[in-house]
Design an enzyme around this catalytic site. Structure first.
Site, PDB file in Angstrom:
ATOM      1  CD  GLU A  74      21.585  45.254  22.823  1.00 46.93           C
ATOM      2  OE1 GLU A  74      22.288  44.453  23.477  1.00 46.93           O
ATOM      3  OE2 GLU A  74      20.346  45.240  22.871  1.00 46.93           O
ATOM      4  CD  GLU A  75      28.612  47.740  21.945  1.00 49.23           C
ATOM      5  OE1 GLU A  75      29.464  47.615  22.846  1.00 49.23           O
ATOM      6  OE2 GLU A  75      28.463  46.894  21.056  1.00 49.23           O
ATOM      7  CB  SER A  76      26.748  50.729  28.481  1.00 53.11           C
ATOM      8  OG  SER A  76      25.629  49.931  28.751  1.00 53.11           O
TER       9      SER A  76
END
Length: 155
Positions: A14-16
């Site tokens: 979700e964040e990378s």
């Protein structure tokens, strides 16, 4: 309860990973796996760089803090691993203050299987742009994935 390996991988997806500080869609300075501050409590600012090891370390620290908050807020609620992991991901993104005061927590406390929980996740799909709340497609999609994880069968 502790976050599972699946929780950590879910948050990473979700964040990378960004090793140089950047402004997220809401204009907040962020680094690593979506961290807005360091362990010292100092906020991320422009032009900062960290290593992959530092980013991973910060991620583990953040997840631990969010996990403690989820466990404290829902200490008498029986959750399965997927429910817990989804709530940790949610808290990682919205922050502890947002989580503990949310309708989501209130509904989970009453009935952790209430279908309305999907809508409670979905309420958190906005960012502030120029002082106004605006729907974010990215957050809308993330909340859908978090609620899907929350309601997915226990493995």
């Amino acid at each position: 309860m502790e976050p599972s390996r699946n929780c950590i991988e879910f948050i990473k997806k979700e964040e990378s990973l960004m090793l140089t500080s950047y402004q997220d869609t809401a204009g907040v300075w962020t680094i690593g796996w979506g961290s807005t501050m360091y362990k010292s409590g100092i906020r991320v600012t422009r032009g900062e760089k960290i290593t992959r090891e530092q980013a991973d370390d910060l991620l583990v620290w953040e997840i631990k803090n969010k996990s403690i908050a989820v466990s404290a807020a829902l200490h008498n609620v029986a959750l399965n691993q997927n429910q817990y992991d989804a709530l940790v991901s949610f808290t990682y993104n919205v922050g502890v203050g947002g989580f503990v005061n949310s309708t989501l927590v209130k509904i989970v406390k009453k009935n952790p299987c209430d279908p309305y929980i999907r809508e409670c996740f979905a309420m958190w799909n906005k960012i502030t742009v120029n002082g106004k709340k605006v729907v974010s497609k990215g957050l809308t999609n993330r909340r859908q994935r978090e609620s899907d994880l929350y309601f997915s069968p226990k493995i």
